[in-house]
Design a protein around this motif. Sequence first.
Motif, PDB file in Angstrom:
ATOM      1  N   ALA A 154      -5.304  -7.174  55.362  1.00 20.62           N
ATOM      2  CA  ALA A 154      -4.743  -7.718  54.129  1.00 20.62           C
ATOM      3  C   ALA A 154      -5.432  -7.080  52.936  1.00 20.62           C
ATOM      4  N   GLY A 155      -4.836  -7.224  51.776  1.00 22.55           N
ATOM      5  CA  GLY A 155      -5.421  -6.693  50.557  1.00 22.55           C
ATOM      6  C   GLY A 155      -5.531  -5.182  50.605  1.00 22.55           C
ATOM      7  N   GLU A 156      -6.625  -4.672  50.077  1.00 19.79           N
ATOM      8  CA  GLU A 156      -6.771  -3.221  49.988  1.00 19.79           C
ATOM      9  C   GLU A 156      -7.029  -2.571  51.345  1.00 19.79           C
ATOM     10  N   GLU A 160       4.942   5.870  55.596  1.00 25.05           N
ATOM     11  CA  GLU A 160       3.764   5.854  54.730  1.00 25.05           C
ATOM     12  C   GLU A 160       3.401   4.420  54.404  1.00 25.05           C
ATOM     13  N   GLY A 161       2.127   4.158  54.317  1.00 20.14           N
ATOM     14  CA  GLY A 161       1.678   2.802  54.050  1.00 20.14           C
ATOM     15  C   GLY A 161       2.034   2.310  52.668  1.00 20.14           C
ATOM     16  N   THR A 162       2.111   0.999  52.553  1.00 26.39           N
ATOM     17  CA  THR A 162       2.358   0.347  51.268  1.00 26.39           C
ATOM     18  C   THR A 162       1.268  -0.696  51.060  1.00 26.39           C
ATOM     19  N   ALA A 163       1.392  -1.472  50.003  1.00 25.23           N
ATOM     20  CA  ALA A 163       0.415  -2.517  49.741  1.00 25.23           C
ATOM     21  C   ALA A 163       0.473  -3.629  50.781  1.00 25.23           C
ATOM     22  N   ARG A 164       1.563  -3.671  51.554  1.00 24.96           N
ATOM     23  CA  ARG A 164       1.736  -4.738  52.537  1.00 24.96           C
ATOM     24  C   ARG A 164       1.845  -4.245  53.968  1.00 24.96           C
ATOM     25  N   LYS A 165       2.120  -2.975  54.161  1.00 28.54           N
ATOM     26  CA  LYS A 165       2.310  -2.446  55.498  1.00 28.54           C
ATOM     27  C   LYS A 165       1.423  -1.240  55.741  1.00 28.54           C
ATOM     28  N   PRO A 166       0.757  -1.206  56.917  1.00 26.84           N
ATOM     29  CA  PRO A 166      -0.089  -0.050  57.250  1.00 26.84           C
ATOM     30  C   PRO A 166       0.749   1.210  57.441  1.00 26.84           C
ATOM     31  N   TRP A 167       0.087   2.348  57.439  1.00 28.09           N
ATOM     32  CA  TRP A 167       0.733   3.599  57.778  1.00 28.09           C
ATOM     33  C   TRP A 167       1.123   3.557  59.256  1.00 28.09           C
ATOM     34  N   GLN A 168       2.210   4.224  59.605  1.00 27.67           N
ATOM     35  CA  GLN A 168       2.588   4.343  61.005  1.00 27.67           C
ATOM     36  C   GLN A 168       2.721   5.807  61.367  1.00 27.67           C
TER      37      GLN A 168
END
Length: 261
Positions: free
Chosen positions: A177-179, A244-252
């Motif tokens: 979560a968060g950063e 690509e990752g976002t503020a809510r989802k990790p990179w895949q």
Amino acid sequence: MLVLLPPSEGKAASGDGAPVALERLSLPGLTAARGAVLDALVGLCRGDEDTAAEVLGLTPGLRGEIAKNAGLLTAGARPAAEVYTGVLFDNLGLAGLDAAAYERAERSLLVFSGLWGAVRVSDRIPSYRCSMGVKLPGLGALGAYWRSTMVDVLPEVADGLVLDLRSSAYAAAWKPAGEVVSRTATVRVLQERNGKRTVVSHFNKATKGRIVRDLLVTGAEPKTPGELMDALLELGHRVELAAEGTARKPWQLDVVVTEVH
């Protein structure tokens, strides 16, 4: 880099030494929660065998695991690196690493567990049977139980790149979560055959074990998901950016294999 791994269902036998000392395990913020789960599991397995088998989801051939769990308080502990077996850990091959690579494994690997929450490979634990999907009497679903504790503990050690290789059941115990999300990467393994790609299951674990071993052996220290992708490409893996990752989802990242073995 912090690498999050699932455990193996199959485990080596307990050791001949002293029993587990909860206060000596890594992530001391989990000590109280570990004690509660340990007591609940032992209590369950010292009671009615049919009830314990149902709660733990054990087939008739695995009923011997109940007696093993009942004796956890006195069973000899050994390093988690020796306890966890199975496809991922066979291909990770911790026992065959040189001293420098093994030191990196001790520092960077974190194995999630229904009983212990999460442990380092150097933590001494006994063999046990308790998946993250179990609902223990008095505690409920272990995924939710651990999530309430890990939300405060895990961010303390997730201070760099997080490579999350857990299965969905174990991912339920802690979600970045968060950063932390922006520097977390997950990996999906795809098999390509005759121009078509499919998600693999058994060999998913083997490929992930090899990926981690390669990173440990070479001493690669990627600090971002992008650097991780570059490192894996340099190591000869076929890697593609799926999302690509976002503020809510990790990179895949997708790792594509043509042969599975």
